[in-house]
Design an enzyme around this catalytic site. Structure first.
Site, mmCIF file in Angstrom:
data_model
loop_
_atom_site.group_PDB
_atom_site.id
_atom_site.type_symbol
_atom_site.label_atom_id
_atom_site.label_comp_id
_atom_site.label_asym_id
_atom_site.label_seq_id
_atom_site.Cartn_x
_atom_site.Cartn_y
_atom_site.Cartn_z
ATOM 1 N N ASP A 231 -42.984 -127.882 -5.754
ATOM 2 C CA ASP A 231 -42.716 -126.449 -5.682
ATOM 3 C C ASP A 231 -42.719 -125.827 -7.089
ATOM 4 O O ASP A 231 -42.115 -126.376 -8.012
ATOM 5 C CB ASP A 231 -41.326 -126.284 -5.045
ATOM 6 C CG ASP A 231 -40.991 -124.867 -4.669
ATOM 7 O OD1 ASP A 231 -41.685 -124.323 -3.802
ATOM 8 O OD2 ASP A 231 -40.028 -124.306 -5.229
ATOM 9 N N GLU A 292 -48.026 -126.832 -6.427
ATOM 10 C CA GLU A 292 -48.015 -125.426 -6.035
ATOM 11 C C GLU A 292 -47.878 -124.649 -7.334
ATOM 12 O O GLU A 292 -46.807 -124.622 -7.938
ATOM 13 C CB GLU A 292 -46.844 -125.101 -5.105
ATOM 14 C CG GLU A 292 -46.929 -123.667 -4.588
ATOM 15 C CD GLU A 292 -45.622 -122.887 -4.600
ATOM 16 O OE1 GLU A 292 -45.551 -121.874 -3.898
ATOM 17 O OE2 GLU A 292 -44.684 -123.251 -5.321
HETATM 18 C C1 GLC Z 1 -42.213 -121.780 -3.568
HETATM 19 C C2 GLC Z 1 -41.991 -121.857 -2.087
HETATM 20 C C3 GLC Z 1 -41.293 -120.613 -1.644
HETATM 21 C C4 GLC Z 1 -39.965 -120.521 -2.364
HETATM 22 C C5 GLC Z 1 -40.152 -120.587 -3.869
HETATM 23 C C6 GLC Z 1 -38.865 -120.842 -4.563
HETATM 24 O O1 GLC Z 1 -43.088 -120.800 -3.900
HETATM 25 O O2 GLC Z 1 -43.215 -122.043 -1.436
HETATM 26 O O3 GLC Z 1 -41.105 -120.576 -0.275
HETATM 27 O O4 GLC Z 1 -39.315 -119.337 -2.028
HETATM 28 O O5 GLC Z 1 -41.003 -121.623 -4.245
HETATM 29 O O6 GLC Z 1 -38.462 -122.162 -4.377
#
Ligand code: GLC
Ligand code: MG
Length: 588
Positions: A231, A292
């Site tokens: 994440d 991500e």
């Molecule tokens: C990422 C997740 C999202 C979350 C954010 C903070 O982008 O996909 O859902 O709110 O991180 O952890």
């Protein structure tokens, strides 16, 4: 350039082929897989509390096998106050009671493996929950103490420290800093949170943080997970001195200024992933890391998947490309070029738990734009057009070499819930922006499994933590299974053919189709398969004698007997042998 003119007696158009991306000889699973994202709160509820859970997932894993995916990625199920749907972790080694127990996790993992499915879990290293033991300790400790040194605490600016340490904004709205109160009741230091107040950022300059996360990785690797979706992978390291920055960053589409803010994509993150890669490589099997990272420059994203770092990174550039033939084609080519340059697979994704579902995005006037949620007072998508285009977009995506990610419910053609009552909303982005951002709840609504059942089969009690719209009944799995032309059957057939034709490991050629302007169609070839997506205004005349394997909508025939691909439709075809040079690697 391969270019074979072919006879054209009937007026059927000819194809001209330009090679772009060679086939992947290497059959490592993570280079070619289709991964299905489960958002555990909304997948299947076993105990009737209205929130999905691990036993619910275990019971429904057969659906993923029937669908034909290779792996599942689970959004967080860790102990958490659920302020941000579990992306606020209070204990990285415990399951939240709402989802079950560690035994339930082991049972789910064992069942998935016995069904041949790999399991990727979500790791949230940028921030913890404010209920994490470390943060509680930090609040109770004095400024400058080792306990505070695991997070980013700073004195405020201004005469009495009344101003935040810098001008950064939280991605969910408001300032990225919250002031603490000392035990004696006086205002104290501030702490950094790129997201909600209740998601304090860790300090990755602290070796203790590194050690803790390596230990967490091992905890789950020892249990047998196949990988981690990391994440906010671009956010862990912040620029020295935390300088002010006037740019704006937002989820998924990345930075809306010069591309490099001091909180994102700093050089230091790469060393973290190299270390993690070394940890993963000590385990048997191929365990993977998926980044991500919302960075708009593809070559910068490619740096996360260099061969000693992560295995994959989400390709949000593809997701954010509007519904436009030239731009989509270019996005595909650019994505492949960027990942080929570092020897990594490209990923493709159209929907996830952070964006408006592509069935809705593609039904907006500005097709493929990315609103931050859709509320009842905003432009409502044309659901029929959106679904038609979404099916076409998916069929295009699934023909591409590399890795495809599917988000739960897209195989049912689920619409976004665009009329959810405000009282039902849960996304912190909605609250922190005072409702200016509708937020992500509309794509997180619990799945419909059975049309006539309570909560459409999501929960035995009929409860559902977010309300399901009435339209979910006709999208329920049991209303689509075995129904020719249903979205579910389209996905199932596409995934079956993708596997059969080994499209994930395939090559990519760009194809010009005579008589069709580049703005009217994307035409690509993967091995023997030609994928065509028509964008209009007119239908695309398919090459003579081609064999249509699958199409996202009905085809038509003109008065000369030629097959027509209507606008907003994708077809997978095998061209008649004489129309094309044989695909590379296919010469017996
Ligand atoms: C990422 C997740 C999202 C979350 C954010 C903070 O982008 O996909 O859902 O709110 O991180 O952890
Ligand atoms: Mg439950």
């Amino acid at each position: 350039m391969l270019d074979t003119p072919t006879p054209n007696a009937t007026g059927a158009p000819r194809l001209h082929v330009h090679p772009v991306h060679p086939a992947t000889p290497d059959a490592q699973w993570w280079r070619t897989a289709v991964v299905y994202q489960v958002y555990p709160r909304s997948f299947a509820d076993s105990d009737g509390d209205g929130v999905g859970d691990l036993p619910g997932i275990t019971a429904r894993l057969g659906h993923l096998v029937d669908l034909g995916v290779d792996a599942v990625w689970l959004s967080p199920f860790y102990r958490s106050p659920q302020v941000d749907g579990g992306y606020d972790v209070a204990d990285y080694r415990a399951i939240d009671p709402v989802f079950g127990t560690l035994d339930d996790f082991d049972a789910m993992l064992g069942r998935a493996h016995s069904l041949g499915l790999r399991v990727i879990i979500d790791l949230v290293p940028n921030h913890t929950s404010d209920e994490h033991a470390w943060f509680r300790e930090a609040l109770a400790a004095a400024p400058g103490s080792p306990a505070r040194g695991r997070y980013v605490f700073r004195p405020g600016r201004g005469a009495t420290g009344e101003l935040p340490p810098n001008n950064w904004h939280s991605i969910f709205g408001g300032p990225a800093w919250t002031r603490t109160t000392d035990p004696d009741g006086t205002p104290g230091e501030w702490y950094l949170h790129l997201f909600d107040t209740r998601q304090p950022d860790l300090d990755w300059g602290n070796p203790e943080v590194h050690a803790e996360f390596e230990s967490v990785l091992r905890f789950w690797l020892d249990r047998g997970v196949d990988g981690f979706r990391v994440d906010v992978a671009h956010g862990l390291v912040k620029a020295e001195g935390l300088p002010d920055w006037d740019g704006v960053t937002s989820m998924v589409e990345g930075s809306r200024s010069d591309g490099s803010g001091p909180m994102f994509d700093q050089e230091g993150v790469h060393e973290i992933y190299r270390t993690w890669r070394r940890v993963l490589d000590t385990y048997p099997g191929e365990r993977i890391l998926v980044a991500e990272a919302w960075i708009d420059a593809l070559p910068r994203i490619a740096r996360y998947v260099r061969d000693d770092e992560m295995h994959q990174a989400f390709n949000f550039a593809f997701l954010t490309t509007p519904w436009d033939a030239n731009r989509l084609r270019q996005s595909v080519l650019d994505s492949l070029a960027a990942s080929d340059a570092v020897g990594a697979p490209t990923t493709w994704v159209l929907s996830n738990h952070d964006v408006v579902r592509h069935t809705a995005r593609l039904g907006l006037t500005e097709a493929g734009s990315l609103p931050k949620g859709i509320g009842a007072g905003e432009e409502q998508p044309d659901t029929e057009l959106g679904l038609r285009r979404a099916r076409a977009a998916t069929l295009l995506m699934l023909a591409l070499p590399g890795v495809s990610y599917l988000y739960q419910g897209e195989e049912l053609g689920l619409p976004e819930h665009t009329t959810m009552p405000d009282e039902a909303r849960q996304d912190p982005a909605w609250f922190r922006t005072g409702g200016a951002e509708t937020g992500r709840d509309g794509c997180r609504v619990p799945l419909p499994w059975e049309a006539g059942a309570p909560a459409h089969g999501f929960s035995p009690s009929g409860r559902s933590w977010l309300p399901q719209p009435a339209s979910f009944a006709r999208h329920a799995l049991d209303a689509q299974r075995g129904v020719a032309g249903s979205t579910y059957e389209l996905y199932r057939q596409a995934l079956g053919l993708r596997r059969h034709l080994a499209l994930g490991a395939g090559s990519l050629d760009c194809v010009d189709l005579e008589g069709t302007a580049p703005s009217e169609a994307v035409v690509l070839r993967n091995g023997e398969l030609v994928v065509l997506t028509a964008f209009g205004p007119d239908p695309v005349v398919l090459p003579e004698g081609c064999d249509v394997l699958l199409a996202s909508g009905s085809l038509a025939t003109d008065e000369r007997g030629r097959l027509l691909l209507p606008p907003d439709t994708t077809a997978w075809v095998l061209p008649a042998a004489r129309h094309l040079p044989r695909a590379r690697g296919a010469q017996g």
